[in-house]
Design a protein around this motif. Structure first.
Motif, PDB file in Angstrom:
ATOM      1  N   ALA A  20     -10.981  -1.852 -15.045  1.00  0.00           N
ATOM      2  CA  ALA A  20     -10.328  -2.418 -13.861  1.00  0.00           C
ATOM      3  C   ALA A  20      -8.802  -2.370 -13.991  1.00  0.00           C
ATOM      4  O   ALA A  20      -8.270  -2.519 -15.082  1.00  0.00           O
ATOM      5  CB  ALA A  20     -10.786  -3.858 -13.662  1.00  0.00           C
ATOM      6  N   LEU A  24     -10.638  -9.299 -12.537  1.00  0.00           N
ATOM      7  CA  LEU A  24     -11.642  -9.250 -11.472  1.00  0.00           C
ATOM      8  C   LEU A  24     -12.250 -10.621 -11.217  1.00  0.00           C
ATOM      9  O   LEU A  24     -12.486 -11.386 -12.160  1.00  0.00           O
ATOM     10  CB  LEU A  24     -12.773  -8.291 -11.849  1.00  0.00           C
ATOM     11  N   SER A  25     -12.554 -10.898  -9.965  1.00  0.00           N
ATOM     12  CA  SER A  25     -13.320 -12.096  -9.615  1.00  0.00           C
ATOM     13  C   SER A  25     -14.789 -11.809  -9.940  1.00  0.00           C
ATOM     14  O   SER A  25     -15.188 -10.651 -10.117  1.00  0.00           O
ATOM     15  CB  SER A  25     -13.161 -12.411  -8.131  1.00  0.00           C
ATOM     16  N   GLU A  28     -16.294  -9.378  -7.387  1.00  0.00           N
ATOM     17  CA  GLU A  28     -15.829  -7.998  -7.626  1.00  0.00           C
ATOM     18  C   GLU A  28     -16.531  -7.404  -8.845  1.00  0.00           C
ATOM     19  O   GLU A  28     -16.986  -6.254  -8.819  1.00  0.00           O
ATOM     20  CB  GLU A  28     -14.319  -7.972  -7.862  1.00  0.00           C
ATOM     21  N   ARG A  32     -19.161  -4.142  -8.794  1.00  0.00           N
ATOM     22  CA  ARG A  32     -18.891  -2.937  -9.592  1.00  0.00           C
ATOM     23  C   ARG A  32     -19.988  -2.701 -10.622  1.00  0.00           C
ATOM     24  O   ARG A  32     -20.407  -1.564 -10.840  1.00  0.00           O
ATOM     25  CB  ARG A  32     -17.533  -3.042 -10.280  1.00  0.00           C
ATOM     26  N   ARG A  68     -10.461 -15.302 -12.371  1.00  0.00           N
ATOM     27  CA  ARG A  68     -10.700 -13.869 -12.512  1.00  0.00           C
ATOM     28  C   ARG A  68     -10.773 -13.600 -14.001  1.00  0.00           C
ATOM     29  O   ARG A  68     -10.340 -14.428 -14.799  1.00  0.00           O
ATOM     30  CB  ARG A  68      -9.568 -13.071 -11.866  1.00  0.00           C
ATOM     31  N   HIS A  79       0.841 -10.311 -13.200  1.00  0.00           N
ATOM     32  CA  HIS A  79      -0.073  -9.813 -12.175  1.00  0.00           C
ATOM     33  C   HIS A  79       0.607  -9.711 -10.816  1.00  0.00           C
ATOM     34  O   HIS A  79       1.555 -10.424 -10.520  1.00  0.00           O
ATOM     35  CB  HIS A  79      -1.301 -10.721 -12.080  1.00  0.00           C
ATOM     36  N   CYS A  82      -2.352  -8.570  -4.011  1.00  0.00           N
ATOM     37  CA  CYS A  82      -2.137  -8.026  -2.669  1.00  0.00           C
ATOM     38  C   CYS A  82      -2.680  -9.005  -1.628  1.00  0.00           C
ATOM     39  O   CYS A  82      -3.848  -9.410  -1.691  1.00  0.00           O
ATOM     40  CB  CYS A  82      -2.813  -6.667  -2.519  1.00  0.00           C
ATOM     41  N   CYS A  85      -5.529  -6.702   0.804  1.00  0.00           N
ATOM     42  CA  CYS A  85      -6.848  -6.297   0.289  1.00  0.00           C
ATOM     43  C   CYS A  85      -7.404  -7.257  -0.762  1.00  0.00           C
ATOM     44  O   CYS A  85      -8.544  -7.100  -1.185  1.00  0.00           O
ATOM     45  CB  CYS A  85      -6.783  -4.876  -0.264  1.00  0.00           C
ATOM     46  N   ARG A  87      -6.869  -7.460  -3.841  1.00  0.00           N
ATOM     47  CA  ARG A  87      -6.989  -6.965  -5.213  1.00  0.00           C
ATOM     48  C   ARG A  87      -5.835  -7.509  -6.049  1.00  0.00           C
ATOM     49  O   ARG A  87      -4.766  -7.824  -5.535  1.00  0.00           O
ATOM     50  CB  ARG A  87      -6.986  -5.440  -5.244  1.00  0.00           C
ATOM     51  N   PHE A  89      -3.573  -6.657  -9.580  1.00  0.00           N
ATOM     52  CA  PHE A  89      -3.196  -5.571 -10.479  1.00  0.00           C
ATOM     53  C   PHE A  89      -2.389  -6.127 -11.653  1.00  0.00           C
ATOM     54  O   PHE A  89      -1.666  -7.115 -11.513  1.00  0.00           O
ATOM     55  CB  PHE A  89      -2.318  -4.547  -9.734  1.00  0.00           C
ATOM     56  N   CYS A 121       0.035  -4.147  -1.954  1.00  0.00           N
ATOM     57  CA  CYS A 121      -0.122  -3.101  -2.952  1.00  0.00           C
ATOM     58  C   CYS A 121       0.325  -1.781  -2.320  1.00  0.00           C
ATOM     59  O   CYS A 121       0.492  -1.683  -1.096  1.00  0.00           O
ATOM     60  CB  CYS A 121      -1.571  -3.027  -3.431  1.00  0.00           C
TER      61      CYS A 121
END
Length: 130
Positions: A20, A24-25, A28, A32, A68, A79, A82, A85, A87, A89, A121
């Motif tokens: 990733a 991630l939550s 999410e 995946r 997360r 971190h 966004c 969306c 997300r 990063f 993002c």
């Protein structure tokens, strides 16, 4: 105490976290991981995350009241979340020059810091406004 045996579910969850671009939550992570293991359930993800935290493999990142998860031992980083969306990063460049031991105005001695930047993002910023 010996480490619990590795399972296919655990291997997939660890791989998803390692691949990733940021923490991630649980939803999410589940989505995946279900690409490789369609029958994977949310309870297994929670149990596995608890075990991986106890083993020091992953650690939680708390953003906006949500936990997360990311791989532990990644070193100092921050971190970017966004707002479009949702997300998150990893940022590998620290935007704050506050080394450990810095005395902040008022006598506060800095031991560590965390920074989360919020905005768009690159993918969302490139989209034309709706």
């Amino acid at each position: 105490m010996t480490a619990p045996r590795s399972t296919r579910q655990r291997e997939v969850i660890v791989r998803v976290i390692e691949d990733a671009p940021g923490p991630l939550s649980v939803p999410e992570l589940l989505a995946r991981a279900q690409q490789d293991l369609p029958g994977l359930g949310v309870a297994t993800v929670y149990r596995t995350l608890k075990l991986l935290q106890e083993q020091g493999v992953v650690h939680p990142v708390h953003l906006d009241g949500e936990s997360r998860f990311e791989r532990a031992g990644r070193g100092h980083h921050h971190h970017f979340a966004c707002r479009t969306c949702a997300r998150v990063f990893d940022l590998h460049q620290c935007p704050v020059a506050l080394p450990k031991g810095t005395v902040y105005p008022g006598g506060f001695v800095v031991e560590a810091h965390e920074v989360t930047l919020y905005g768009l993002c690159p993918e969302c910023a490139a989209r034309p406004p709706a």
